[in-house]
Scaffold this active site. Structure first.
Site, PDB file in Angstrom:
ATOM      1  N   LEU A  23       0.815  -1.214   0.000  1.00 50.35           N
ATOM      2  CA  LEU A  23       0.000   0.000   0.000  1.00 50.35           C
ATOM      3  C   LEU A  23       0.850   1.265   0.000  1.00 50.35           C
ATOM      4  CD1 LEU A  23      -2.650  -1.218   2.582  1.00 50.35           C
ATOM      5  CD2 LEU A  23      -3.045  -0.824   0.143  1.00 50.35           C
ATOM      6  N   THR A  68      10.672  -3.471   1.784  1.00 55.47           N
ATOM      7  CA  THR A  68       9.884  -4.424   2.546  1.00 55.47           C
ATOM      8  C   THR A  68      10.525  -5.813   2.449  1.00 55.47           C
ATOM      9  OG1 THR A  68       7.609  -5.201   2.941  1.00 55.47           O
ATOM     10  CG2 THR A  68       8.290  -4.935   0.641  1.00 55.47           C
ATOM     11  N   LYS A  72      15.062  -6.058   3.980  1.00 55.42           N
ATOM     12  CA  LYS A  72      15.431  -5.014   4.935  1.00 55.42           C
ATOM     13  C   LYS A  72      16.856  -5.177   5.464  1.00 55.42           C
ATOM     14  CE  LYS A  72      10.652  -4.139   6.297  1.00 55.42           C
ATOM     15  NZ  LYS A  72       9.664  -4.084   7.393  1.00 55.42           N
ATOM     16  N   ALA A 131       9.008 -14.191  16.133  1.00 53.96           N
ATOM     17  CA  ALA A 131      10.417 -13.768  16.171  1.00 53.96           C
ATOM     18  C   ALA A 131      10.946 -13.502  14.776  1.00 53.96           C
ATOM     19  CB  ALA A 131      11.263 -14.836  16.860  1.00 53.96           C
ATOM     20  N   TYR A 215      -0.737  -6.170   8.580  1.00 54.46           N
ATOM     21  CA  TYR A 215      -1.932  -5.481   8.103  1.00 54.46           C
ATOM     22  C   TYR A 215      -2.691  -6.289   7.053  1.00 54.46           C
ATOM     23  CZ  TYR A 215       0.744  -3.735   4.008  1.00 54.46           C
ATOM     24  OH  TYR A 215       1.484  -3.621   2.861  1.00 54.46           O
ATOM     25  N   GLY A 235      -3.210  -2.918  12.448  1.00 56.47           N
ATOM     26  CA  GLY A 235      -1.868  -2.920  11.895  1.00 56.47           C
ATOM     27  C   GLY A 235      -1.595  -1.814  10.910  1.00 56.47           C
TER      28      GLY A 235
END
Length: 282
Positions: A23, A68, A72, A131, A215, A235
Site C-alpha cells: 500500500l 519491505t 530489509k 520472532a 496489516y 496494523g
C-alpha cells in the site's frame, strides 16, 4: 545532498518480493499531492539477494526506496550510514539514494506512533508474538516506550537468541517462551505473526494495548477475543506511522524534523489508506 537536489529527484518505489500487495504507493502518492511534490512512486519486484544490483542500475532521477520483506537486512548492509534504530535492528526499510545511500528503520517509529495514537505513551512491560523480521523493531519500540521486561512467544528458541542479545544492548530483559504458552499480563503487546500463522498466542490477562502488525489481517479479528474493546490497534496504524516518517526522509533528507503542516499530510495519507482498505478515518 541539498534540499534542492532532493526536490529535483522524482522517482521512488517500494521494493520487495512479493510486492503487489504493498500500500506504499497509496500512502506516498497522497503525501506527494499534499506536499506539491512531482514524485512518481511505484512498486518494483526485487528478489532476495538482488537489491544491490537493482540500486546500482538506478539513475539520478531516483530519490529513494521504501524497502519491505525480504530485503530489509540487505538494505541495511547496502547503506553507507544508518540511523540508530536501523543499527540496532540490523534492518532498514528506507533508503535515501545518492552517491552514498543512507538508511533508516521507520518501522520502530511506526510502532511507537501506533501505540501513542491509541493513548499509550509509555509501558513498563511488553510482549511480542513471533520472532520474525518485525520482532526486532517491536523490541526496540517497546524499549523506547520504557519497557524493562519483554516476553517473546516463539516456535523456535534458536530464533530468540538475537532478540535476547538485542535486549541486552537495550537494557531490556527478554524472556523467551513457547508460542503455545499464555503470555503474561503486560502494558503493550505486538503480534508480528503472519496472517497465515496456524497458532495464535493467548494471554493470561489481556494486555492494555495489542498491536497486530500484520496489516494483511488488519481487522485484527484473530485477537478480538483477547483484549477489551478499544485495546486492539489496527496494523495499518503502524503502516501509516512509518510512512509519515518516510515522507519526512524523502522530503527533508532526515527523519527528526516534522514536515510543514505534517498533520494535514498525515490526514491525507490516512484518507487515501481508508479509501483503499476501509481503515476508519479519525
Amino acid at each position: 545532498m541539498t534540499a534542492g537536489e532532493l526536490g529535483a529527484r522524482r522517482r521512488l518505489a517500494v521494493v520487495g518480493w512479493p510486492i503487489e500487495h504493498s500500500l506504499s504507493p497509496v500512502l506516498h502518492g497522497a503525501a506527494a499531492r499534499e506536499l506539491g511534490r512531482d514524485w512518481r512512486y511505484e512498486r518494483r519486484p526485487v528478489r532476495e539477494g538482488e537489491l544491490a544490483g537493482f540500486v546500482d542500475a538506478l539513475d539520478r532521477a531516483w530519490l529513494g526506496l521504501s524497502v519491505t520483506a525480504p530485503l530489509k537486512r540487505e538494505a541495511a548492509r547496502l547503506a553507507a550510514s544508518l540511523d540508530e534504530r536501523a543499527r540496532l535492528t540490523g534492518a532498514a526499510n528506507t533508503l535515501l539514494l545518492g552517491t552514498r545511500p543512507r538508511g533508516w528503520n521507520t518501522d520502530v517509529g511506526g510502532i511507537v506512533r501506533a501505540f501513542a495514537g491509541s493513548g499509550l505513551e509509555g509501558a513498563e512491560t511488553g510482549a511480542i508474538a513471533g520472532a520474525g523480521a518485525t520482532a526486532g523493531s517491536a523490541l526496540v519500540a517497546l524499549a523506547e516506550l520504557g519497557a524493562a521486561r519483554v516476553a517473546v512467544a516463539l516456535r523456535s528458541p534458536a530464533k530468540g537468541a538475537a532478540l535476547v542479545a538485542l535486549g541486552e544492548r537495550l537494557g531490556v530483559e527478554v524472556v523467551l517462551q513457547p508460542l503455545e504458552a499464555p503470555l503474561p499480563a503486560v502494558d503493550a503487546a505486538v503480534s508480528t505473526l503472519p496472517a497465515a500463522a496456524e497458532v495464535v498466542p493467548v494471554f493470561a490477562h489481556p494486555p492494555s494495548r495489542l498491536l497486530d502488525a500484520d496489516y494483511a489481517r488488519a481487522d485484527g479479528s484473530r485477537y478480538r477475543d483477547a483484549v477489551p474493546a478499544g485495546a486492539l490497534i489496527d496494523g495499518r496504524e503502524m503502516l501509516l506511522g512509518q510512512a509519515v516518517l518516510q515522507a519526512r526522509i524523502f522530503t527533508t533528507g532526515g527523519v527528526d524534523a516534522p514536515l510543514s503542516d505534517e498533520g494535514r499530510v498525515a490526514a491525507a495519507m490516512r484518507s487515501a489508506l481508508a479509501a483503499a482498505t476501509g481503515l476508519e478515518e479519525s
